[in-house]
Design a protein around this motif. Sequence first.
Motif, mmCIF file in Angstrom:
data_model
loop_
_atom_site.group_PDB
_atom_site.id
_atom_site.type_symbol
_atom_site.label_atom_id
_atom_site.label_comp_id
_atom_site.label_asym_id
_atom_site.label_seq_id
_atom_site.Cartn_x
_atom_site.Cartn_y
_atom_site.Cartn_z
ATOM 1 N N ALA A 204 0.850 -1.187 0.000
ATOM 2 C CA ALA A 204 0.000 0.000 0.000
ATOM 3 C C ALA A 204 0.889 1.242 0.000
ATOM 4 O O ALA A 204 2.040 1.196 0.455
ATOM 5 C CB ALA A 204 -0.913 0.001 1.234
ATOM 6 N N PRO A 205 0.383 2.382 -0.529
ATOM 7 C CA PRO A 205 1.164 3.625 -0.457
ATOM 8 C C PRO A 205 1.501 3.962 0.993
ATOM 9 O O PRO A 205 0.707 3.718 1.910
ATOM 10 C CB PRO A 205 0.219 4.665 -1.073
ATOM 11 C CG PRO A 205 -0.700 3.871 -1.946
ATOM 12 C CD PRO A 205 -0.889 2.566 -1.243
ATOM 13 N N VAL A 206 2.677 4.557 1.206
ATOM 14 C CA VAL A 206 3.129 4.774 2.571
ATOM 15 C C VAL A 206 3.975 6.036 2.643
ATOM 16 O O VAL A 206 4.697 6.387 1.706
ATOM 17 C CB VAL A 206 3.927 3.546 3.073
ATOM 18 C CG1 VAL A 206 5.169 3.319 2.204
ATOM 19 C CG2 VAL A 206 4.318 3.690 4.531
ATOM 20 N N PHE A 207 3.877 6.752 3.793
ATOM 21 C CA PHE A 207 4.708 7.922 4.069
ATOM 22 C C PHE A 207 5.938 7.509 4.867
ATOM 23 O O PHE A 207 5.932 6.495 5.588
ATOM 24 C CB PHE A 207 3.928 8.967 4.864
ATOM 25 C CG PHE A 207 2.945 9.746 4.040
ATOM 26 C CD1 PHE A 207 3.361 10.843 3.302
ATOM 27 C CD2 PHE A 207 1.606 9.377 4.007
ATOM 28 C CE1 PHE A 207 2.473 11.571 2.534
ATOM 29 C CE2 PHE A 207 0.694 10.098 3.240
ATOM 30 C CZ PHE A 207 1.126 11.193 2.506
ATOM 31 N N VAL A 232 3.438 -1.030 7.240
ATOM 32 C CA VAL A 232 2.191 -1.308 6.524
ATOM 33 C C VAL A 232 1.725 -2.713 6.899
ATOM 34 O O VAL A 232 2.503 -3.673 6.836
ATOM 35 C CB VAL A 232 2.395 -1.220 5.004
ATOM 36 C CG1 VAL A 232 1.156 -1.697 4.257
ATOM 37 C CG2 VAL A 232 2.730 0.203 4.605
ATOM 38 N N ARG A 233 0.457 -2.840 7.290
ATOM 39 C CA ARG A 233 -0.089 -4.159 7.658
ATOM 40 C C ARG A 233 -1.113 -4.582 6.616
ATOM 41 O O ARG A 233 -1.986 -3.800 6.241
ATOM 42 C CB ARG A 233 -0.733 -4.108 9.035
ATOM 43 C CG ARG A 233 -1.370 -5.425 9.437
ATOM 44 C CD ARG A 233 -1.840 -5.424 10.870
ATOM 45 N NE ARG A 233 -2.549 -6.668 11.196
ATOM 46 C CZ ARG A 233 -2.930 -7.004 12.416
ATOM 47 N NH1 ARG A 233 -2.682 -6.181 13.437
ATOM 48 N NH2 ARG A 233 -3.561 -8.148 12.636
ATOM 49 N N ALA A 346 8.663 1.798 -9.048
ATOM 50 C CA ALA A 346 7.836 2.480 -8.047
ATOM 51 C C ALA A 346 8.079 3.982 -8.159
ATOM 52 O O ALA A 346 9.088 4.426 -8.725
ATOM 53 C CB ALA A 346 8.167 1.986 -6.643
ATOM 54 N N LEU A 347 7.150 4.760 -7.613
ATOM 55 C CA LEU A 347 7.254 6.221 -7.625
ATOM 56 C C LEU A 347 7.505 6.719 -6.215
ATOM 57 O O LEU A 347 6.871 6.262 -5.256
ATOM 58 C CB LEU A 347 5.956 6.839 -8.168
ATOM 59 C CG LEU A 347 5.864 8.372 -8.122
ATOM 60 C CD1 LEU A 347 6.894 8.991 -9.056
ATOM 61 C CD2 LEU A 347 4.454 8.826 -8.493
ATOM 62 N N ARG A 348 8.426 7.676 -6.095
ATOM 63 C CA ARG A 348 8.740 8.232 -4.783
ATOM 64 C C ARG A 348 8.797 9.754 -4.875
ATOM 65 O O ARG A 348 9.482 10.307 -5.737
ATOM 66 C CB ARG A 348 10.065 7.666 -4.276
ATOM 67 C CG ARG A 348 10.226 7.745 -2.766
ATOM 68 C CD ARG A 348 11.299 6.790 -2.300
ATOM 69 N NE ARG A 348 10.912 5.387 -2.475
ATOM 70 C CZ ARG A 348 11.706 4.356 -2.226
ATOM 71 N NH1 ARG A 348 12.938 4.565 -1.792
ATOM 72 N NH2 ARG A 348 11.284 3.120 -2.401
#
Length: 358
Positions: A204-207, A232-233, A346-348
């Motif tokens: 999942a997207p994450v900060f 992330v869970r 991936a995008l960052r």
Amino acid sequence: MFRVNRLCPATLVVAFVAPLAALTFGRASLAHAEPADIAFTWNVPDECPSRAHVLERVGEIAGGHMAEASHVEVDAKIVQTNAYAMTITIRRGGEVETRRATSASCAALGDAAAIIVALALDPSRGAGEPAAQTPPSSSSPLPPGGDLEHGAPVQAPAPSMFPASSATSQRPPPAPSTRPSPASPVKPFGLRAGAVFDVGTLPAPVFGVEARFMAVFGPVQLGLGGELFAPVRETYSAATGAGARFQLFDLGAFGCFAPTRGPWRVGACAGADATWMTLEGIGVRVPSSSTLSWPTVRAGALAEYTLTHQAFLFARADAVFALADRRAVLTTSTGDQTLHEVPVLALRLALGLRANIF
């Protein structure tokens, strides 16, 4: 061998304008004179003094000589790397003279340019005047706006179309400006920190956060540091609550080329990282944890905005490429179940502050 030391402001000014300070002439009043026959080109960054301001300072310094001057052509240009660098060329008749200087303050270079132009407008400065110059002195007046730092060589004034006036001149120097002193030179080393957002590497997207040590040399930026993302869970069985907890972090180096455009720096970046992802089983009969690692490379764009002399707001967008096939697998009594497969791309995104501190 030559060694450049940081000098006190008065000594630095004397090094650049000592030939000019002896030429500085007063005026009976500060009333504006009639416009001089002058063609003035002023090509500078947006944060520097305007052309109108410099011409106003010329009028204050030159006084009545503005109306008496013969035709003078002035071409001045200021560029910024770590400091401001000025090149000013003056043409009068068949004579041409070029001067150069650097300073941490563009305002100081604007005032120095005004003094040079004012001297060029004095028709009484000719070959028949004495060539003796007033010796440099630590008490020589500063040009309004601050000190000039020793940088690009200043061309010697002799022989010059502006020979020095007699040391016995009784004319007072221009009134000092009320501008604040310029900031210290840009420091090349510092820190960069900010928030980062990843889409694709985890389920999942994450900060997360990033922190890097930086070295900046003109348009070139080099960095060394890493990023840490929040856990992330993911749940894979609604009936049992079985799932896994993922966390991502990396360490690496990167470089950027971002030329200065006024208060902005815009350019491209590339880098390489070692990436780790930890996995911990949740809600399973025999909980366990493991770590996956792989190399990544990244390429993207950088934009920075100057907040102060030593602080900058940055935004960065990177495409991150995984250089190995990595997947998280849950082993059950019925067989292996793939929990997550790390994608190739991936995008960052990142946003934060860079500060030069030493």
